[in-house]
Design a protein around this motif. Structure first.
Motif, PDB file in Angstrom:
ATOM      1  N   LEU A  83       0.915  -0.994  -0.094  1.00  0.00           N
ATOM      2  CA  LEU A  83       0.134   0.011  -0.183  1.00  0.00           C
ATOM      3  C   LEU A  83       0.771   1.128   0.061  1.00  0.00           C
ATOM      4  N   SER A  84       2.025   1.357   0.438  1.00  0.00           N
ATOM      5  CA  SER A  84       2.867   2.398   0.505  1.00  0.00           C
ATOM      6  C   SER A  84       3.807   2.603  -0.683  1.00  0.00           C
ATOM      7  N   ASP A  85       3.748   1.844  -1.590  1.00  0.00           N
ATOM      8  CA  ASP A  85       4.522   1.857  -2.793  1.00  0.00           C
ATOM      9  C   ASP A  85       4.056   3.134  -3.622  1.00  0.00           C
ATOM     10  N   LYS A  86       5.158   3.752  -3.905  1.00  0.00           N
ATOM     11  CA  LYS A  86       5.163   5.276  -4.540  1.00  0.00           C
ATOM     12  C   LYS A  86       4.895   4.787  -6.137  1.00  0.00           C
ATOM     13  N   VAL A  87       3.552   5.125  -6.709  1.00  0.00           N
ATOM     14  CA  VAL A  87       3.324   4.776  -7.949  1.00  0.00           C
ATOM     15  C   VAL A  87       3.198   6.098  -8.952  1.00  0.00           C
ATOM     16  N   THR A  88       3.886   5.983  -9.945  1.00  0.00           N
ATOM     17  CA  THR A  88       4.012   6.886 -10.908  1.00  0.00           C
ATOM     18  C   THR A  88       2.892   6.855 -12.242  1.00  0.00           C
ATOM     19  N   ILE A 106      -5.869  12.821 -12.356  1.00  0.00           N
ATOM     20  CA  ILE A 106      -4.543  12.511 -12.285  1.00  0.00           C
ATOM     21  C   ILE A 106      -3.600  12.119 -13.611  1.00  0.00           C
ATOM     22  N   TYR A 107      -2.586  12.879 -13.599  1.00  0.00           N
ATOM     23  CA  TYR A 107      -1.985  12.950 -15.145  1.00  0.00           C
ATOM     24  C   TYR A 107      -0.626  12.298 -15.063  1.00  0.00           C
ATOM     25  N   ALA A 108      -0.149  11.999 -16.257  1.00  0.00           N
ATOM     26  CA  ALA A 108       1.230  11.315 -16.347  1.00  0.00           C
ATOM     27  C   ALA A 108       2.226  12.091 -15.589  1.00  0.00           C
ATOM     28  N   GLY A 109       3.125  11.307 -14.860  1.00  0.00           N
ATOM     29  CA  GLY A 109       4.131  12.195 -14.305  1.00  0.00           C
ATOM     30  C   GLY A 109       3.680  12.140 -12.761  1.00  0.00           C
ATOM     31  N   GLU A 110       2.718  12.244 -12.322  1.00  0.00           N
ATOM     32  CA  GLU A 110       2.181  12.463 -10.851  1.00  0.00           C
ATOM     33  C   GLU A 110       2.455  10.908 -10.150  1.00  0.00           C
ATOM     34  N   THR A 111       2.966  11.183  -8.892  1.00  0.00           N
ATOM     35  CA  THR A 111       3.135  10.061  -7.994  1.00  0.00           C
ATOM     36  C   THR A 111       2.620  10.231  -6.794  1.00  0.00           C
ATOM     37  N   MET A 112       1.760   9.017  -6.505  1.00  0.00           N
ATOM     38  CA  MET A 112       1.283   8.851  -5.087  1.00  0.00           C
ATOM     39  C   MET A 112       1.302   7.343  -4.461  1.00  0.00           C
ATOM     40  N   THR A 203      -9.331  12.077   2.392  1.00  0.00           N
ATOM     41  CA  THR A 203      -8.400  12.975   1.526  1.00  0.00           C
ATOM     42  C   THR A 203      -7.270  12.397   1.415  1.00  0.00           C
ATOM     43  N   VAL A 204      -6.931  12.671  -0.073  1.00  0.00           N
ATOM     44  CA  VAL A 204      -5.809  12.176  -0.554  1.00  0.00           C
ATOM     45  C   VAL A 204      -4.714  13.510  -0.384  1.00  0.00           C
ATOM     46  N   GLY A 205      -3.507  12.998   0.392  1.00  0.00           N
ATOM     47  CA  GLY A 205      -2.448  14.098   0.513  1.00  0.00           C
ATOM     48  C   GLY A 205      -1.947  14.761  -0.609  1.00  0.00           C
ATOM     49  N   ALA A 206      -1.395  16.024  -0.372  1.00  0.00           N
ATOM     50  CA  ALA A 206      -0.727  16.538  -1.634  1.00  0.00           C
ATOM     51  C   ALA A 206       0.388  15.684  -2.352  1.00  0.00           C
ATOM     52  N   THR A 207       0.489  15.833  -3.589  1.00  0.00           N
ATOM     53  CA  THR A 207       1.711  15.129  -4.379  1.00  0.00           C
ATOM     54  C   THR A 207       2.485  16.034  -5.088  1.00  0.00           C
ATOM     55  N   ASN A 208       3.297  15.430  -5.964  1.00  0.00           N
ATOM     56  CA  ASN A 208       4.296  16.113  -6.650  1.00  0.00           C
ATOM     57  C   ASN A 208       3.741  17.147  -7.665  1.00  0.00           C
ATOM     58  N   ALA A 209       2.424  16.723  -8.116  1.00  0.00           N
ATOM     59  CA  ALA A 209       1.448  17.519  -8.978  1.00  0.00           C
ATOM     60  C   ALA A 209       0.259  18.106  -8.728  1.00  0.00           C
TER      61      ALA A 209
END
Length: 446
Positions: A83-88, A106-112, A203-209
């Protein structure tokens, strides 16, 4: 007078028939508004309690995501992913989506984390999240879809063909109410899946995008803030998933539990009431199915380990006797509230009816409990209970092995009392008829 005689005859026949009737196991069906296929089944046993067009193939829309989430949860349980895997998200994550389809943006390049992707698919019905999950678990969407169909076959689905991970219309993409019940019933047995689909808001936490995403479950049975309004909240509802496309109509698979009864409902192809704003038959029909079950059924213990359900003949040298048989475990089941336990049928099979070398506690056979309609409520092993009772003066015939004394005595007593009451009623009616005739004759003579 003729009318009185006819009424008397009808009353007599009704009373006699009711006295010897085996019991009313048939229930009035639930009221369904517009759904093309409906089903309600008991989760623990998998037994269907009511169904219409359960094997008719239909487009499932986002109910497809139940299988997607199930495969993801099973992959987590096997340790293949975490569940903790960072998936891009890859460039391919939106390849088969339409502009108006449901997404979590969710768009290409975003990781969560994978866990957040699962919430996006479960609550927001995010189509791109399903593709991202599929690629992470199987390496490609096509391999994941292949696994979806394989898993459907393993669960006994016979009318299902998945063409994508999310449920948007695709040629040949279909399933049935019965198949969805099998899939959802398996899925709800997994704690992680039940947690995902039973969450009202997340609530989904903030990501890189992106900043935080506030998700709201579209299932109005468990979320009064769902897009379908606040009028369908249902006490005891625990999941599962909504779905809608123009071709599929409004669809809903739901799970609920009350008083020990766990059920899953499937509603496919329901309509939206054009005359009533925000009135959806997918929820109305589901609530009708749930109310029907909880109003008419109960979870009961039908057989205990203390019950004597039959006897086994015993042959010890030249001495003959018998020993009681008791179940090794209880039989608990969801049954109609008005069912008479003494009308249930006990089908007993002995492993060896020779009656030799039997000791207390020995496993001697098994018993299947069913009702007169053929519904099986459970099977248990039978063991020898208590001490052997030897006959002193006469030899018992071996055909008494399965005699169910307690049940038969009570059943016969009930029938006898009913027959006496029916006879008394018939005699009363007959006396009234004779009295009426006598009065008429007296009037004529005057």
């Amino acid at each position: 007078m003729r009318r009185l005689r006819a009424l008397s005859l009808v009353l007599i026949i009704s009373l006699v028939l009711s006295a010897f009737a085996p019991g009313a196991f048939a229930l009035e069906p639930p009221s369904i508004n517009s759904a093309r296929s409906v089903l309600v089944g008991e989760a623990e046993s998998g037994r269907l309690l009511f169904a219409e067009n359960a094997y008719t193939r239909s487009e499932p829309a986002s109910l497809t995501k139940i299988m997607t989430l199930l495969l993801a949860v099973e992959a987590v349980e096997r340790g293949e992913v975490s569940l903790s895997d960072k998936v891009t998200a890859s460039l391919n994550c939106n390849f088969d989506l339409t502009d108006d389809s449901s997404t979590a943006r969710i768009y290409a390049g975003e990781t969560m984390p994978l866990e957040e992707l699962l919430y996006c698919a479960a609550l927001a019905s995010a189509n791109e999240a399903c593709n991202i999950i599929a690629e992470h678990i199987c390496g490609s969407v096509s391999k994941f879809v292949q696994r979806m169909n394989e898993r459907a076959g393993e669960l006994g689905c016979s009318g299902t063909a998945f063409k994508n991970t999310h449920g948007l219309p695709a040629e040949g993409h279909c399933t049935t109410a019965r198949d969805l019940f099998l899939i959802a019933n398996e899925a709800m047995s997994h704690e992680l899946f039940a947690k995902l689909v039973g969450t009202a808001e997340h609530t989904v936490g903030a990501t890189n995008a992106s900043g935080e995403r506030k998700l709201s479950n579209s299932n109005a049975l468990i979320n009064s803030k769902s897009p379908y309004g606040d009028s369908y909240y249902y006490e005891g509802a625990t999941g599962v998933k909504t779905g809608h496309t123009d071709a599929a109509g409004f669809c809903l698979v739901a799970a609920a539990e009350r008083d020990g009864i766990k059920v899953i409902t499937v509603v496919l192809g329901a309509a939206k009431d054009a005359e009533k704003e925000r009135s959806f038959d997918s929820f109305r029909d589901t609530i009708s199915l749930l109310d029907w079950v909880f109003d008419n059924f109960s979870y009961r213990c039908l057989v205990t380990t203390q019950d004597i359900v039959g006897t086994q003949p015993v042959l010890n040298g030249e001495r003959q006797g018998k020993i009681d048989l008791s179940p090794t475990s209880e039989i608990k089941a969801v049954v109609p509230k008005d069912i008479n336990v003494y009308q249930l049928q006990k089908d007993i099979k002995l492993y060896d009816d020779s009656g030799k070398n039997i000791e207390s506690g020995a496993e001697l056979g098994e018993m299947t409990l069913s009702d007169p309609d053929g519904t099986v409520y459970g099977t248990v092993k039978l063991v020898a209970a208590g001490e052997i009772r030897y006959e002193q003066d006469k030899q018992e015939t071996t055909d008494l092995a399965l005699t169910q004394r307690a049940d038969n005595v009570q059943r016969n007593a009930i029938l006898m009392v009913s027959a006496i009451l029916a006879l008394f009623a018939a005699l009363t009616v007959f006396a009234l008829v004779r009295r009426s005739k006598a009065k008429k004759r007296r009037k004529v003579r005057r």
